[in-house]
Design an enzyme around this catalytic site. Sequence first.
Site, mmCIF file in Angstrom:
data_model
loop_
_atom_site.group_PDB
_atom_site.id
_atom_site.type_symbol
_atom_site.label_atom_id
_atom_site.label_comp_id
_atom_site.label_asym_id
_atom_site.label_seq_id
_atom_site.Cartn_x
_atom_site.Cartn_y
_atom_site.Cartn_z
ATOM 1 N N GLU A 56 -17.067 22.114 21.864
ATOM 2 C CA GLU A 56 -17.740 22.521 23.092
ATOM 3 C C GLU A 56 -17.309 23.934 23.477
ATOM 4 O O GLU A 56 -16.111 24.226 23.511
ATOM 5 C CB GLU A 56 -17.417 21.570 24.243
ATOM 6 C CG GLU A 56 -18.017 20.184 24.102
ATOM 7 C CD GLU A 56 -17.687 19.292 25.270
ATOM 8 O OE1 GLU A 56 -18.497 18.394 25.579
ATOM 9 O OE2 GLU A 56 -16.614 19.475 25.878
ATOM 10 N N ASP A 74 -16.194 16.450 18.953
ATOM 11 C CA ASP A 74 -16.878 17.534 19.659
ATOM 12 C C ASP A 74 -16.315 18.916 19.382
ATOM 13 O O ASP A 74 -15.098 19.109 19.347
ATOM 14 C CB ASP A 74 -16.733 17.372 21.189
ATOM 15 C CG ASP A 74 -17.414 16.141 21.720
ATOM 16 O OD1 ASP A 74 -18.116 15.472 20.967
ATOM 17 O OD2 ASP A 74 -17.234 15.855 22.910
ATOM 18 N N GLU A 109 -16.701 9.754 18.974
ATOM 19 C CA GLU A 109 -17.236 11.089 19.225
ATOM 20 C C GLU A 109 -16.280 12.159 18.707
ATOM 21 O O GLU A 109 -15.064 12.028 18.822
ATOM 22 C CB GLU A 109 -17.457 11.275 20.732
ATOM 23 C CG GLU A 109 -18.215 12.534 21.103
ATOM 24 C CD GLU A 109 -18.600 12.549 22.574
ATOM 25 O OE1 GLU A 109 -18.569 13.638 23.168
ATOM 26 O OE2 GLU A 109 -18.924 11.474 23.133
#
Length: 247
Positions: A120, A118, A116
């Site tokens: 955010e 990310d 993953e």
Amino acid sequence: MKKLMMNTVCVHCYILLFSYIICSSAHATGGNGLPVSPFDEGYSHLFGDGNLMVLRDGNSVHLSLDQRTGSGFVSQDLYLHGFFSASIKLPADYTAGVVVAFYMSNGDRFENNHDELDFEFLGNIRGRDWRIQTNVYGNGSSVGREERYALWFDPAEDFHQYSILWTESHIIFYVDNIPVREIKRTDAMGGDFPSKPMSVYATIWDGSDWATNGGRHQNRVISLKAQFQQLSQETKGRKWKATGRST
């Protein structure tokens, strides 16, 4: 929490970025010079019923969060390495507890050893700096941990470009084509470096229990909207359809 500065990341991060831009095809391009993917050709509705709206231009998407649900979309392909980018305008005003994310993951296929990458955005209280968080997971392990930064602009006032470069040896996060975080693959990581094909996601959801100041500020707004446009990717490796067929 770190304050982002242009001189904090090395020069070769710019070289890697522009090598992808120069090699991109000559279709309609976004703010980073890369080809823009029409939503219906490259992405699918992930969740949120009617809270996802594709605009008439076919390239812009609004994701809404209300008292019932958030919303999100996912790429129709999985990718092994490349440069992935979106221009995003965040919801304005009081957004404490609201999480807007632009990320890559294969958690739907590798539940116990997923990869993953990310971006955010962790909500905001009026008058305070917005914070952005980056995460890196490889083979189920947190390779680079979470790192949070204070942005040098208000991401709710206008669109800004957020990009992820992922190669066999580097991961670089960019904001408006400025490198803000770099992770280099090392021998010590072993297999804990993202190495399996991933999909591209964008979501908005209620993270009131943790997102803003450790959950001390809750989402209290009836409806919020995050805007996405100029969705683009440049991949030098293979890509896979959701069925698993490589191209």
